[in-house]
Enzyme design. Sequence first.
Site, mmCIF file in Angstrom:
data_model
loop_
_atom_site.group_PDB
_atom_site.id
_atom_site.type_symbol
_atom_site.label_atom_id
_atom_site.label_comp_id
_atom_site.label_asym_id
_atom_site.label_seq_id
_atom_site.Cartn_x
_atom_site.Cartn_y
_atom_site.Cartn_z
ATOM 1 N N LYS A 64 0.873 -1.178 0.000
ATOM 2 C CA LYS A 64 0.000 0.000 0.000
ATOM 3 C C LYS A 64 0.906 1.223 0.000
ATOM 4 O O LYS A 64 2.062 1.143 0.438
ATOM 5 C CB LYS A 64 -0.874 0.016 1.265
ATOM 6 N N ASP A 70 -6.927 4.301 -4.620
ATOM 7 C CA ASP A 70 -7.615 4.175 -3.330
ATOM 8 C C ASP A 70 -8.235 5.556 -3.101
ATOM 9 O O ASP A 70 -8.446 6.297 -4.077
ATOM 10 C CB ASP A 70 -6.634 3.775 -2.212
HETATM 11 P P1 NDP Z 1 -12.873 7.818 -3.019
HETATM 12 O O1 NDP Z 1 -11.802 8.813 -2.784
HETATM 13 O O2 NDP Z 1 -13.403 7.626 -4.387
HETATM 14 O O3 NDP Z 1 -14.128 8.141 -2.062
HETATM 15 C C1 NDP Z 1 -13.969 8.182 -0.685
HETATM 16 C C2 NDP Z 1 -15.294 8.601 -0.065
HETATM 17 O O4 NDP Z 1 -15.193 8.495 1.353
HETATM 18 C C3 NDP Z 1 -15.635 10.064 -0.346
HETATM 19 O O5 NDP Z 1 -17.025 10.223 -0.354
HETATM 20 C C4 NDP Z 1 -15.010 10.771 0.844
HETATM 21 O O6 NDP Z 1 -15.587 12.042 1.150
HETATM 22 C C5 NDP Z 1 -15.283 9.802 1.956
HETATM 23 N N1 NDP Z 1 -14.253 9.940 2.985
HETATM 24 C C6 NDP Z 1 -12.902 9.845 2.826
HETATM 25 N N2 NDP Z 1 -12.270 10.077 3.991
HETATM 26 C C7 NDP Z 1 -13.249 10.314 4.882
HETATM 27 C C8 NDP Z 1 -13.241 10.598 6.271
HETATM 28 N N3 NDP Z 1 -12.095 10.699 6.951
HETATM 29 N N4 NDP Z 1 -14.438 10.758 6.888
HETATM 30 C C9 NDP Z 1 -15.608 10.670 6.203
HETATM 31 N N5 NDP Z 1 -15.676 10.406 4.889
HETATM 32 C C10 NDP Z 1 -14.522 10.230 4.247
HETATM 33 O O7 NDP Z 1 -12.316 6.451 -2.420
HETATM 34 P P2 NDP Z 1 -12.802 4.955 -2.684
HETATM 35 O O8 NDP Z 1 -14.261 4.949 -2.912
HETATM 36 O O9 NDP Z 1 -11.893 4.374 -3.686
HETATM 37 O O10 NDP Z 1 -12.456 4.263 -1.292
HETATM 38 C C11 NDP Z 1 -13.409 4.177 -0.216
HETATM 39 C C12 NDP Z 1 -12.984 3.080 0.750
HETATM 40 O O11 NDP Z 1 -12.928 1.830 0.051
HETATM 41 C C13 NDP Z 1 -11.593 3.243 1.383
HETATM 42 O O12 NDP Z 1 -11.618 2.703 2.686
HETATM 43 C C14 NDP Z 1 -10.710 2.378 0.495
HETATM 44 O O13 NDP Z 1 -9.541 1.949 1.162
HETATM 45 C C15 NDP Z 1 -11.655 1.227 0.230
HETATM 46 N N6 NDP Z 1 -11.337 0.405 -0.925
HETATM 47 C C16 NDP Z 1 -11.244 0.976 -2.176
HETATM 48 C C17 NDP Z 1 -10.948 0.177 -3.264
HETATM 49 C C18 NDP Z 1 -10.955 0.719 -4.644
HETATM 50 O O14 NDP Z 1 -10.880 -0.096 -5.586
HETATM 51 N N7 NDP Z 1 -11.069 2.017 -4.868
HETATM 52 C C19 NDP Z 1 -10.644 -1.262 -3.094
HETATM 53 C C20 NDP Z 1 -10.866 -1.776 -1.765
HETATM 54 C C21 NDP Z 1 -11.164 -0.943 -0.727
HETATM 55 P P3 NDP Z 1 -14.789 13.382 0.764
HETATM 56 O O15 NDP Z 1 -14.898 13.484 -0.720
HETATM 57 O O16 NDP Z 1 -15.476 14.454 1.508
HETATM 58 O O17 NDP Z 1 -13.365 13.167 1.224
#
Ligand code: NDP
Length: 448
Positions: free
Chosen positions: A128, A168
Amino acid sequence: MNSTSTHQEFMNSITAKNIGETEFLQAVHEVSDTLLPFIEENPKYKHNKILERITEPERVIIFRVPWVDDSGIVQINRGYRIEMNSAIGPYKGGLRFHPTVNLSILKFLAFEQVFKNSLTTLPMGGGKGGSDFDPKGKSDQEVMRFCQSFMTELFRHISHLTDVPAGDIGVGGREIGYLFGQYKRLKNEFTGVLTGKGIEYGGSLIRPEATGYGNVYFAHEMLKTKNESFKDKIVLISGSGNVAQFAAEKVTELGGKVVTLSDSTGYIYDPEGIDREKLEYIMYLKNIKRGRIKEYADKYDVKYVDGKRPWLEKGDIALPCATQNEINEEEAKILVNNGCICVSEGANMPSTPEAINIFLNHKILFGPGKAANAGGVAVSGLEMTQNAIKMNWSREEVDAKLKTIMTDIHNTCIKYGKEADGFVNYLKGSNIGGFVKVADAMIAQGVV
Ligand code: NDP
């Protein structure tokens, strides 16, 4: 010595070596708690000190990322790559760009990734990386300059044979494009060194959808064990990024009604359901306009709750798809008391240990992230294969493979997690199921 005191002793030594790394210690605690009894029953893992070795990264790279913003001011961020474990394949795992990124968060994510990648059955080790850079509010030019600077150091540590990063939080198609362009320029080679690439330059169909779709496929398998399905279920989703968007799309397709989405400032509640058309607006809002979720509430005249998470609402199924520790004990109790029958983690470690205990004690269906969100890295693995054989598979082919992988992961969880009373402890099942292959490979390769 009983397994509780062995666990305490193990955690004491890990804590002493990783001072202040709260999230990493939380992840190790959760995994080792379920693994230790299994290791006691299988002394080869104990004699080979697998738990002690698997919790120590093979390599940690930390570097300076200098870049110049649009007003000509020099900015400095910190870049990281954690190469956690390569026993079963090249390091594989995403890059996170978010102001909260630090060594502890990336080590927890890399550690989880080792087990997750093993569960997919594909030959991928765990890694990571990322940076404390915040893409929010930056111009495309600033994001490009940052990505180019980040890759100018990272490129010497990665390759399609050794370490293959992906996206991510904060790293989507735009960032992967800039990172790939700079890698290609520095190395003068066109290889599958990153996954999540655009379809025009080596990406896989279904990769953007894979984590969200995969999570829903996994939840669907869990629901089937109770003769349930998504049909007519009320579904609470957090986040509104990549994972949340495609989870919402698949839930709707399967007949469920998604009533919440969120971002880091608050959540929206739409009792009519976020249908196809409204989801298209979310995708425009978040992926193109890069706006805030509150704008959805203004547009559709629905409730917006500032500074809170969706778990206060009533729902049959909860899909946390935002970030770590986003369901605490109190919220878990509210979910269960409101009749929630299934929690399937799209995000990594979104439930605190106390919340997990509530879910397990109430014996609801609880799919931990390392199993439920493995669809993203699984399709990344399929992207690597397509790059290696220089072929592109159709949407249907990739989606069918994704479904099969998620069903296989579910079966692995049942194999290792089914308890005497028939309850499936998916946490235990995924930890042991992910561990065995990596541990056996480590033993076979000697003390390295
Ligand atoms: P994105 O950046 O596309 O979206 C993240 C979302 O979560 C946004 O809506 C963001 O809001 C919100 N968010 C981020 N940080 C916080 C926080 N501290 N508190 C509240 N809301 C928060 O990321 P992904 O959708 O790719 O990832 C989401 C989750 O899924 C993560 O945990 C990631 O590790 C996991 N994941 C992702 C994979 C992938 O293929 N993308 C694979 C496996 C797991 P805002 O825009 O306001 O920051």
